[in-house]
Design an enzyme around this catalytic site. Structure first.
Site, PDB file in Angstrom:
ATOM      1  N   ARG A   1     -17.307 -11.411   3.139  1.00 24.87           N
ATOM      2  CA  ARG A   1     -17.695 -10.158   2.477  1.00 24.87           C
ATOM      3  C   ARG A   1     -18.857  -9.462   3.171  1.00 24.87           C
ATOM      4  NH1 ARG A   1     -15.714  -9.546  -2.763  1.00 24.87           N
ATOM      5  NH2 ARG A   1     -14.448 -11.289  -3.482  1.00 24.87           N
TER       6      ARG A   1
ATOM      7  N   GLU B   1      10.145  10.041  -3.906  1.00 22.05           N
ATOM      8  CA  GLU B   1      10.969  10.553  -2.814  1.00 22.05           C
ATOM      9  C   GLU B   1      11.159   9.506  -1.711  1.00 22.05           C
ATOM     10  OE1 GLU B   1       8.889  14.025  -1.569  1.00 22.05           O
ATOM     11  OE2 GLU B   1       9.151  15.044  -3.500  1.00 22.05           O
TER      12      GLU B   1
END
Length: 503
Positions: free
Chosen positions: A124, A145
């Site tokens: 991190r 779509e």
């Protein structure tokens, strides 16, 4: 009188019988909310504890691009990131190749449709994050779509059985990655594909051949209408508020074991969504870059000036270090993210590290101007190829034709329904716009500061040179020498005059 008392007693007992289930249901509902409230709050608290402090504008060792689907992330990958990072610096399975693989310790770039929970596999404190957001309504349209576009490519086959047989055979023969392997399309495309074949079979039974063009979002003889699509359980679980769930690590593709329970609670009790939204905003706050699909040109320019300049600078630093350090391999490895290295990958890692210097020699020549020129050319080519493929794929759905004009004709009531179903994404997008403005201000101020510093250096060049101790010494020495020469000249001249007078 007795009959009336009996009737009253019976009525009282019936009332009790009716009210008991209602009370039980209310109690269960209340207990369910309390349990969910506890679950979501616990997750939110855990997420806050895992935040990494520091300057979010500074590029760290590893750049993680959380690619929210249908936001233009493919363009950034091919036209920006692939030009800035060589293949030797990419993490294995980067750019949506199945699930992230942490075995390669030397990687610098990870582009993925994985959600934020992939951070549990990464260091991190050494990772910078970036993402792109898009208007949620437009993103739902685009997802619908694209699902149909990819699913329609399989309609060249006579039936669904032959498609499945072909797919299994193709996957055995190639090591490549299909769209069907990438989240969320691995869920959405097979579902839409099955629906397309089902509707085609029904048309054949009816003898329907020539279909009249109409609203492409409401042609149920060809494809699932948009108003049905948005209310399907699959869509509610994966598509709606998908950007928010991805940025906090709560998709159905999450590495976090409790993701499903938290997401289920939020979908069931909408008021709990605010906890998720607040966590998502904090994630955006800590990102090095947040782009907007709708602000394409401004976003690209900002990426080049905020992120790309730092990548180029790191390449130059890495290159200079490799030239000057005799024990370069050991030093470079110590600066990389601390990831687990498999024994089988050691040879490959050494090759990657040894080739880094050669890659950097090319990459360090980039400038913002050169990069933007290359980017614009790349975008044009990529869009043309994508447009051609889209047209060829959607031929299978003729006469349905998805265009920007067709979107504008979608009923307002349906737009409002999509907006309500994506309330978290709507709010997150607004916050993303706010962050985007802040990024612009920060970038502008940085550029102004650089110009002022450059101006100060150029105007003070000569003044600075003559103010240095060494130049003061040289100046005084030159003056003393000049005085000495003048004195000698005068002395010699006077001696000559004296000698002439004596004669």
């Amino acid at each position: 009188m007795r009959c009336e008392i009996v009737h009253l007693m019976l009525g009282f007992f019936l009332l009790l019988l009716v009210s008991v289930p209602v009370t039980v249901e209310a109690s269960e509902a209340n207990d369910g909310y309390k349990q969910c409230d506890h679950t979501v709050k616990k997750w939110a608290s855990f997420s806050a504890d895992t935040e990494v402090s520091g300057n979010q504008h500074a590029l760290r060792d590893l750049l993680l691009f959380l690619h929210v689907p249908r936001t233009g992330g493919r363009t950034y990958y091919h036209c920006f990131l692939k030009k800035l990072y060589s293949s030797s610096l990419e993490c294995p399975r980067s750019y949506d190749k199945l699930r992230y693989n942490s075995r390669k310790s030397s990687c610098r770039l990870l582009t993925t449709h994985d959600d934020y929970s992939v951070m549990s596999k990464l260091p991190r404190e050494k990772t910078s994050l970036m993402t792109i957001l898009r208007d949620p309504i437009e993103r739902v349209f685009s997802t619908y779509e694209f699902s149909l576009e990819v699913a329609s490519r399989f309609l060249i086959h006579p039936n669904l059985t032959s498609v499945l047989t072909m797919s299994r055979s193709a996957r055995r023969k190639t090591s490549g990655v299909s769209t069907l392997d990438i989240w969320p399309w691995k869920y959405l495309v097979p579902w839409m594909r099955e629906d397309l074949f089902s509707r085609r079979d029904i048309r054949k039974l009816r003898g329907q051949i020539n279909l009249v063009a109409g609203d492409p979002y409401d042609m149920e003889d060809i494809a699932m209408p948009l108003h049905e699509y948005i209310n399907e359980p699959v869509t509610r679980d994966i598509v709606h508020n998908g950007a928010t769930f991805q940025i906090v690590g709560l998709t159905n593709n999450s590495y976090y074991a409790g993701a499903h329970e938290v997401r289920h609670c939020v979908l069931k009790y909408h008021s709990l969504g605010d906890y998720v939204l607040q966590v998502a905003k904090k994630k955006l706050d800590n990102m090095i870059y947040v782009g907007l699909t709708e602000n394409h040109k401004e976003s690209a320019n900002m990426f080049a000036n905020v992120v790309a300049t730092q990548v180029i600078s790191k390449h130059k630093t890495s290159s200079s270090n490799s030239d000057g350090a005799s024990d370069n391999d050991s030093e470079q490895h110590s600066q990389l993210p601390d990831m687990k290295t498999d024994a089988n990958d050691k040879d490959q890692n050494q090759k990657n590290v040894s080739s880094t210097g050669e890659d950097n020699a090319i990459q360090e020549n980039w400038t913002v101007g050169k990069l933007m020129k290359a980017y614009n050319s790349c975008v044009s080519k990529l869009r043309n190829s994508q447009a051609d493929r889209r047209v060829n794929s959607l031929k299978q759905l003729y006469p349905a034709n998805f265009t920007k004009e067709a979107r504008k004709r979608v009923p307002e009531a349906l737009i409002k329904e999509i907006t309500l179903l994506n309330s978290l994404d709507v709010e997150l997008y607004k916050y993303g716009q706010y962050i985007f403005r802040k990024q612009q201000e920060h970038m502008t101020q940085s550029m102004v500061n650089d110009e002022e510093l450059s101006g100060m250096l150029s105007t003070s060049t000569y003044r600075g040179i003559y103010n240095t101790p060494s130049w003061k010494f040289v100046s005084l020495s030159a003056a003393a020498l000049m005085l000495l020469l003048i004195f000698i000249f005068i002395f010699v001249s006077s001696r000559r005059r004296t000698s002439k007078v004596k004669l």
